[in-house]
Design a protein around this motif. Structure first.
Motif, PDB file in Angstrom:
ATOM      1  N   VAL A  22      46.523  38.085  51.137  1.00 15.00           N
ATOM      2  CA  VAL A  22      47.800  38.831  50.503  1.00 15.00           C
ATOM      3  C   VAL A  22      47.290  39.590  49.140  1.00 15.00           C
ATOM      4  CG1 VAL A  22      48.306  36.332  51.223  1.00 15.00           C
ATOM      5  CG2 VAL A  22      47.032  36.548  49.143  1.00 15.00           C
ATOM      6  N   ALA A  23      49.102  39.596  48.030  1.00 15.74           N
ATOM      7  CA  ALA A  23      48.426  40.837  47.355  1.00 15.74           C
ATOM      8  C   ALA A  23      47.634  40.389  46.315  1.00 15.74           C
ATOM      9  CB  ALA A  23      49.796  41.016  47.375  1.00 15.74           C
ATOM     10  N   GLY A  24      47.374  39.185  46.481  1.00 15.19           N
ATOM     11  CA  GLY A  24      46.267  39.176  45.631  1.00 15.19           C
ATOM     12  C   GLY A  24      44.903  38.972  45.699  1.00 15.19           C
ATOM     13  N   HIS A  25      44.785  39.475  46.920  1.00 11.60           N
ATOM     14  CA  HIS A  25      43.133  40.255  47.445  1.00 11.60           C
ATOM     15  C   HIS A  25      43.199  41.307  47.564  1.00 11.60           C
ATOM     16  CE1 HIS A  25      43.030  36.220  50.623  1.00 11.60           C
ATOM     17  NE2 HIS A  25      42.268  35.975  49.820  1.00 11.60           N
ATOM     18  N   HIS A  26      44.474  41.925  48.178  1.00  8.21           N
ATOM     19  CA  HIS A  26      43.907  43.255  47.852  1.00  8.21           C
ATOM     20  C   HIS A  26      43.902  44.011  45.821  1.00  8.21           C
ATOM     21  CE1 HIS A  26      45.038  47.576  48.075  1.00  8.21           C
ATOM     22  NE2 HIS A  26      45.870  47.544  47.459  1.00  8.21           N
ATOM     23  N   LEU A  27      44.224  43.605  45.216  1.00  3.77           N
ATOM     24  CA  LEU A  27      44.196  43.842  43.893  1.00  3.77           C
ATOM     25  C   LEU A  27      42.689  43.053  43.024  1.00  3.77           C
ATOM     26  CD1 LEU A  27      45.897  44.354  40.940  1.00  3.77           C
ATOM     27  CD2 LEU A  27      46.101  41.870  41.233  1.00  3.77           C
ATOM     28  N   TRP A  28      42.522  41.863  43.572  1.00  4.36           N
ATOM     29  CA  TRP A  28      41.150  41.220  43.642  1.00  4.36           C
ATOM     30  C   TRP A  28      40.130  42.976  43.773  1.00  4.36           C
ATOM     31  CZ3 TRP A  28      39.551  36.827  41.767  1.00  4.36           C
ATOM     32  CH2 TRP A  28      37.938  36.200  41.500  1.00  4.36           C
ATOM     33  N   ASP A  29      40.338  42.844  45.221  1.00  7.47           N
ATOM     34  CA  ASP A  29      39.360  44.193  45.349  1.00  7.47           C
ATOM     35  C   ASP A  29      39.538  44.942  44.843  1.00  7.47           C
ATOM     36  OD1 ASP A  29      38.270  42.554  47.572  1.00  7.47           O
ATOM     37  OD2 ASP A  29      39.388  43.219  48.859  1.00  7.47           O
ATOM     38  N   SER A  30      40.458  46.033  44.646  1.00  6.85           N
ATOM     39  CA  SER A  30      40.698  46.915  43.775  1.00  6.85           C
ATOM     40  C   SER A  30      40.242  46.635  42.553  1.00  6.85           C
ATOM     41  CB  SER A  30      42.704  47.737  43.945  1.00  6.85           C
ATOM     42  OG  SER A  30      42.501  47.862  45.396  1.00  6.85           O
ATOM     43  N   LEU A  31      40.323  45.740  41.495  1.00 11.56           N
ATOM     44  CA  LEU A  31      39.550  45.766  40.655  1.00 11.56           C
ATOM     45  C   LEU A  31      38.389  45.212  40.767  1.00 11.56           C
ATOM     46  CD1 LEU A  31      41.957  42.505  39.051  1.00 11.56           C
ATOM     47  CD2 LEU A  31      41.776  44.417  37.843  1.00 11.56           C
ATOM     48  N   VAL A  32      37.796  44.440  41.727  1.00 10.35           N
ATOM     49  CA  VAL A  32      36.410  44.947  41.219  1.00 10.35           C
ATOM     50  C   VAL A  32      35.357  46.240  41.997  1.00 10.35           C
ATOM     51  CG1 VAL A  32      34.044  43.781  43.361  1.00 10.35           C
ATOM     52  CG2 VAL A  32      36.000  42.236  42.271  1.00 10.35           C
ATOM     53  N   ALA A  33      35.854  46.774  42.535  1.00  6.10           N
ATOM     54  CA  ALA A  33      36.178  48.301  42.759  1.00  6.10           C
ATOM     55  C   ALA A  33      35.292  48.774  42.223  1.00  6.10           C
ATOM     56  CB  ALA A  33      37.080  48.764  44.349  1.00  6.10           C
ATOM     57  N   ALA A  34      36.799  48.770  41.036  1.00 11.89           N
ATOM     58  CA  ALA A  34      36.884  50.030  39.554  1.00 11.89           C
ATOM     59  C   ALA A  34      35.578  49.152  38.729  1.00 11.89           C
ATOM     60  CB  ALA A  34      38.329  49.448  39.290  1.00 11.89           C
ATOM     61  N   GLY A  35      34.978  47.947  38.661  1.00 11.57           N
ATOM     62  CA  GLY A  35      34.059  47.931  37.726  1.00 11.57           C
ATOM     63  C   GLY A  35      34.681  46.387  36.666  1.00 11.57           C
ATOM     64  N   ILE A  36      35.699  46.023  37.228  1.00  9.02           N
ATOM     65  CA  ILE A  36      36.271  45.296  36.385  1.00  9.02           C
ATOM     66  C   ILE A  36      36.468  43.874  36.848  1.00  9.02           C
ATOM     67  CG2 ILE A  36      39.085  44.071  35.382  1.00  9.02           C
ATOM     68  CD1 ILE A  36      39.495  47.000  35.642  1.00  9.02           C
ATOM     69  N   THR A  37      35.852  42.852  36.482  1.00 12.79           N
ATOM     70  CA  THR A  37      35.235  41.578  36.633  1.00 12.79           C
ATOM     71  C   THR A  37      36.934  40.910  36.377  1.00 12.79           C
ATOM     72  OG1 THR A  37      33.057  41.478  36.568  1.00 12.79           O
ATOM     73  CG2 THR A  37      34.057  39.486  37.121  1.00 12.79           C
ATOM     74  N   PRO A  38      37.287  40.095  37.618  1.00 11.44           N
ATOM     75  CA  PRO A  38      38.349  39.329  37.537  1.00 11.44           C
ATOM     76  C   PRO A  38      38.427  37.515  37.962  1.00 11.44           C
ATOM     77  CG  PRO A  38      38.569  40.046  39.901  1.00 11.44           C
ATOM     78  CD  PRO A  38      37.196  40.639  38.887  1.00 11.44           C
ATOM     79  N   THR A  39      38.955  36.951  37.694  1.00 12.27           N
ATOM     80  CA  THR A  39      39.183  35.146  37.248  1.00 12.27           C
ATOM     81  C   THR A  39      40.272  35.314  37.582  1.00 12.27           C
ATOM     82  OG1 THR A  39      38.043  33.811  36.298  1.00 12.27           O
ATOM     83  CG2 THR A  39      39.054  35.010  35.275  1.00 12.27           C
ATOM     84  N   ILE A  40      40.057  33.816  38.353  1.00  9.96           N
ATOM     85  CA  ILE A  40      41.907  32.896  38.637  1.00  9.96           C
ATOM     86  C   ILE A  40      41.419  31.880  37.466  1.00  9.96           C
ATOM     87  CG2 ILE A  40      42.493  32.002  40.445  1.00  9.96           C
ATOM     88  CD1 ILE A  40      41.035  33.515  42.416  1.00  9.96           C
ATOM     89  N   ASN A  41      42.915  32.354  36.969  1.00 11.27           N
ATOM     90  CA  ASN A  41      43.806  31.162  36.906  1.00 11.27           C
ATOM     91  C   ASN A  41      44.211  29.516  37.403  1.00 11.27           C
ATOM     92  OD1 ASN A  41      46.320  29.459  34.958  1.00 11.27           O
ATOM     93  ND2 ASN A  41      44.985  30.446  33.170  1.00 11.27           N
ATOM     94  N   LEU A  42      43.006  28.669  37.292  1.00  9.14           N
ATOM     95  CA  LEU A  42      43.507  27.719  38.390  1.00  9.14           C
ATOM     96  C   LEU A  42      44.762  26.834  38.177  1.00  9.14           C
ATOM     97  CD1 LEU A  42      40.380  26.675  39.396  1.00  9.14           C
ATOM     98  CD2 LEU A  42      42.072  28.141  40.503  1.00  9.14           C
ATOM     99  N   ASN A  43      45.292  27.578  37.110  1.00 11.61           N
ATOM    100  CA  ASN A  43      46.266  26.388  36.364  1.00 11.61           C
ATOM    101  C   ASN A  43      47.779  27.082  36.658  1.00 11.61           C
ATOM    102  OD1 ASN A  43      44.742  24.474  35.336  1.00 11.61           O
ATOM    103  ND2 ASN A  43      44.474  25.359  33.761  1.00 11.61           N
ATOM    104  N   SER A  44      47.580  28.211  36.734  1.00  9.86           N
ATOM    105  CA  SER A  44      48.766  28.987  37.052  1.00  9.86           C
ATOM    106  C   SER A  44      49.597  28.597  38.498  1.00  9.86           C
ATOM    107  CB  SER A  44      49.303  30.170  37.017  1.00  9.86           C
ATOM    108  OG  SER A  44      47.462  30.645  38.422  1.00  9.86           O
ATOM    109  N   ALA A  45      51.269  28.740  38.241  1.00  8.29           N
ATOM    110  CA  ALA A  45      51.203  28.260  40.084  1.00  8.29           C
ATOM    111  C   ALA A  45      51.805  29.243  40.898  1.00  8.29           C
ATOM    112  CB  ALA A  45      52.653  28.392  39.743  1.00  8.29           C
ATOM    113  N   GLY A  46      50.760  30.238  40.653  1.00 15.35           N
ATOM    114  CA  GLY A  46      50.501  31.414  41.495  1.00 15.35           C
ATOM    115  C   GLY A  46      49.692  32.096  41.927  1.00 15.35           C
TER     116      GLY A  46
END
Length: 295
Positions: A22-46
């Motif tokens: 999904v779009a979130g996977h593309h965003l996640w992978d692009s952030l990691v490739a840019a050297g930025i470590t993301p996480t997920i807010n599990l309390n958010s609906a999306g």
């Protein structure tokens, strides 16, 4: 503790096939490739993606509170910097896609804005702050750009849209940023990464900077403003006798009386190009001080 790959798997498609990218996977992978470590807010609906910054603030990235939509349905990412994640305010919008770029181009533009914002937000020292501010892309909204620290207009080190350069000796200046709650200032140095505490007004920030660059300046005598003729020569002789040798050659400040409360200190107006520091006193006290100084 979950690994990044395990956290990434929490992004699931809203379809019968939860493993579909999904779009979130593309965003996640692009952030990691840019050297930025993301996480997920599990309390958010999306399942909003988050980037936690060292000072406890956080950046949220979603598209209308969703990251689990198909890449073909993607319109635009929205990235918001929350200064207080507990109540989600105050905040600054640092990226809002135009809606016509497609998933690849929109993600690239979003990450460019986020990376520049993180660099500016985590920088320290006047030169680094100014130059990272100048490097912010135009995609970052004006209100967010104004919320980044920069050297005060026309203050030491400020050179319009040109990068600031470090000095060879400790040189005082001050930084500004403009928030919804008002303008904040802090003292800074053009030769190192030192920064002072946040102040609501300019003069205390400059004084903090002078404590760093010219310790002991507060103990120096306050003099009358320059006059002409014989008094001018006598005042200069008194100044040279009471201020330390070579003080002004190092950019040291000169303290002068003023009858106006809260009159702004002036950069570049001391004999060696340092700050002219305005010290408020009543007219009577100022007159007395002037008579004593000229004896």
């Amino acid at each position: 503790m979950r690994t990044l790959d395990e956290i990434r798997k929490l992004i699931t498609a809203r379809t019968d096939n939860p493993d579909q990218p999904v779009a979130g996977h593309h965003l996640w992978d692009s952030l990691v490739a840019a050297g930025i470590t993301p996480t997920i807010n599990l309390n958010s609906a999306g399942r909003a993606l988050c980037i936690d910054l060292p000072d406890g603030t956080t950046i949220w990235i979603t598209e209308q509170a969703d990251i689990c939509h198909p890449p073909s349905d993607h319109e635009s990412w929205c990235a918001i910097h929350f200064h207080d994640p507990d109540d989600q305010g105050p905040y600054h919008l640092i990226y809002q896609g135009p809606g016509n770029l497609g998933i690849t181009a929109d993600t690239a533009a979003c990450i460019e804005a986020i990376a520049a914002w993180i660099t500016a937000h985590t920088a320290s020292g006047a030169v680094a702050r100014q130059n990272t501010y100048l490097a912010l892309p135009e995609t970052i909204p004006r209100d967010a750009r104004r919320a980044a620290w920069m050297i005060g207009y026309a203050k030491p080190g400020f050179n319009g849209r040109h990068p600031a350069a470090p000095t060879n000796r400790h040189t005082p200046t001050h930084l500004d940023r403009h928030l919804d709650t008002g303008t904040e200032r802090r003292g800074a140095c053009l030769a190192c990464a030192w920064e002072g505490p946040v102040r609501p007004h300019q003069n205390p920030a400059i004084e903090d900077a002078l404590d760093h660059t010219h310790p002991g300046w507060r103990d120096l005598p306050t003099l009358p403003r320059s006059t002409s003729g014989k008094n001018s020569a006598r005042l200069q002789a008194h100044r040279d006798a009471t201020y330390p040798p070579h003080w002004f050659e190092t950019g040291g400040p000169l303290k002068v009386w003023t009858s106006t409360a809260n009159e702004r200190h002036e950069a570049g107006q001391a004999p060696g190009g340092g700050y002219l520091i305005k010290v408020h006193q009543s007219e009577q006290t100022e007159d007395t001080s002037q008579q004593l100084s000229l004896l």
